[in-house]
Scaffold this motif. Sequence first.
Motif, PDB file in Angstrom:
ATOM      1  N   ASP A   1       6.374   6.803  -4.380  1.00 58.18           N
ATOM      2  CA  ASP A   1       5.520   5.009  -4.130  1.00 58.18           C
ATOM      3  C   ASP A   1       6.199   4.653  -4.668  1.00 58.18           C
ATOM      4  OD1 ASP A   1       2.350   5.930  -5.120  1.00 58.18           O
ATOM      5  OD2 ASP A   1       2.195   5.227  -7.348  1.00 58.18           O
TER       6      ASP A   1
ATOM      7  N   SER B   1      -2.382   0.280  -3.305  1.00 63.85           N
ATOM      8  CA  SER B   1      -1.868  -0.962  -3.529  1.00 63.85           C
ATOM      9  C   SER B   1      -0.480  -0.838  -4.531  1.00 63.85           C
ATOM     10  CB  SER B   1      -2.436  -2.091  -2.995  1.00 63.85           C
ATOM     11  OG  SER B   1      -2.610  -1.770  -1.380  1.00 63.85           O
TER      12      SER B   1
ATOM     13  N   ARG C   1       9.144   0.142   3.046  1.00 60.95           N
ATOM     14  CA  ARG C   1       7.747  -1.170   3.004  1.00 60.95           C
ATOM     15  C   ARG C   1       8.640  -2.547   3.372  1.00 60.95           C
ATOM     16  NH1 ARG C   1       2.775  -3.324   3.089  1.00 60.95           N
ATOM     17  NH2 ARG C   1       2.869  -5.211   4.109  1.00 60.95           N
TER      18      ARG C   1
ATOM     19  N   GLU D   1       0.710  -1.177  -0.073  1.00 60.12           N
ATOM     20  CA  GLU D   1       0.037   0.138  -0.171  1.00 60.12           C
ATOM     21  C   GLU D   1       1.070   0.635   0.336  1.00 60.12           C
ATOM     22  OE1 GLU D   1      -4.027   1.141   1.842  1.00 60.12           O
ATOM     23  OE2 GLU D   1      -2.813   1.053   3.378  1.00 60.12           O
TER      24      GLU D   1
ATOM     25  N   GLU E   1      -0.534   4.461  -0.050  1.00 64.34           N
ATOM     26  CA  GLU E   1      -0.897   5.818  -0.236  1.00 64.34           C
ATOM     27  C   GLU E   1      -2.144   4.861   0.205  1.00 64.34           C
ATOM     28  OE1 GLU E   1      -2.048   9.135  -2.928  1.00 64.34           O
ATOM     29  OE2 GLU E   1      -2.443   7.752  -4.281  1.00 64.34           O
ATOM     30  N   LYS E   2      -3.473   5.380   1.278  1.00 63.46           N
ATOM     31  CA  LYS E   2      -5.031   5.632   1.203  1.00 63.46           C
ATOM     32  C   LYS E   2      -5.162   4.864   0.092  1.00 63.46           C
ATOM     33  CE  LYS E   2      -8.599   5.984   4.135  1.00 63.46           C
ATOM     34  NZ  LYS E   2      -9.523   7.282   5.114  1.00 63.46           N
ATOM     35  N   ASN E   3      -6.065   3.164  -0.080  1.00 63.00           N
ATOM     36  CA  ASN E   3      -6.394   2.769  -0.745  1.00 63.00           C
ATOM     37  C   ASN E   3      -5.860   2.084  -2.359  1.00 63.00           C
ATOM     38  OD1 ASN E   3      -8.816   2.324   0.988  1.00 63.00           O
ATOM     39  ND2 ASN E   3      -8.980   4.503  -0.351  1.00 63.00           N
TER      40      ASN E   3
END
Length: 271
Positions: free
Chosen positions: A77, A12, A84, A6, A8-10
Amino acid sequence: MGTYVEVEKNVSLYVEDVGTGTPVIFLHGWPLNSRMFEYQFTWLSEQGYRCIGIDQRGFGKSDAPAEGYSYDRLADDIKAVIDRLELDQVYLVGFSVGGAIAVRYMARHGGYRIRKLALLGAAAPAFTQRDQYPYGMKREDAQAQIAAIRQDRPQLLRDFGSQFLDGGGERAISEPFKDWLQQLGLEASAWGTVHTFESLRDEDLRDDIPQIKTATTIFQGMKDIICPPEFATLLLAGIDGSTLVQFEQSGHGMLFDEPDKFNEELLRFLK
């Protein structure tokens, strides 16, 4: 192994993660996805490298939001994936628009966790012509290409594919291979295809390039009519200490036109 990150929110992104060892991130070109590098993944994972392919938003198996296709967002991104996966000392390899995103990443994030940079037929310093920059595609031609995507995307991808390869390299490109590349393009969302091309049309990396302080190798097909050799000349002049590898018998897709030489030069870059 594939995973989703992910960013940012919503939203991926799909990340292909193959092999162990030194991490190498691959950023694909428009309108393909990370599978364009499958031959490199197979080979390098056998040589002790960890190959990480990121499907950019809108392409491949990644989410395709309605917006968020600026170079700034696409570069952010990449940083989200690096964080991550807790990567460090990364070799960053960017092809075409992936090269442009890599340039923005290096400037925007100060080369964060990148050991070396490879730009493959990069869509930089700018993809389209503008004041004091007579290189690349004319803006009106880019507009026509966007209109063609909206009207008949499969035909536009076929036409683009005919410009992608020179076919005069080490071995002939088969029709099934061309069909495979076409299919990779069709896996993208229509809106991601359009909006990323709009960024190609509008974005300008001329101020980003001098900010790159990481060791950089530029790969350029000398018969490239999509990102012409003038781009590589400007990158070479703008990035201190950079080196240029020329592929005399290649169009834009030098990794397909001259695969043996490309793999040899890529491994030299990674050493």
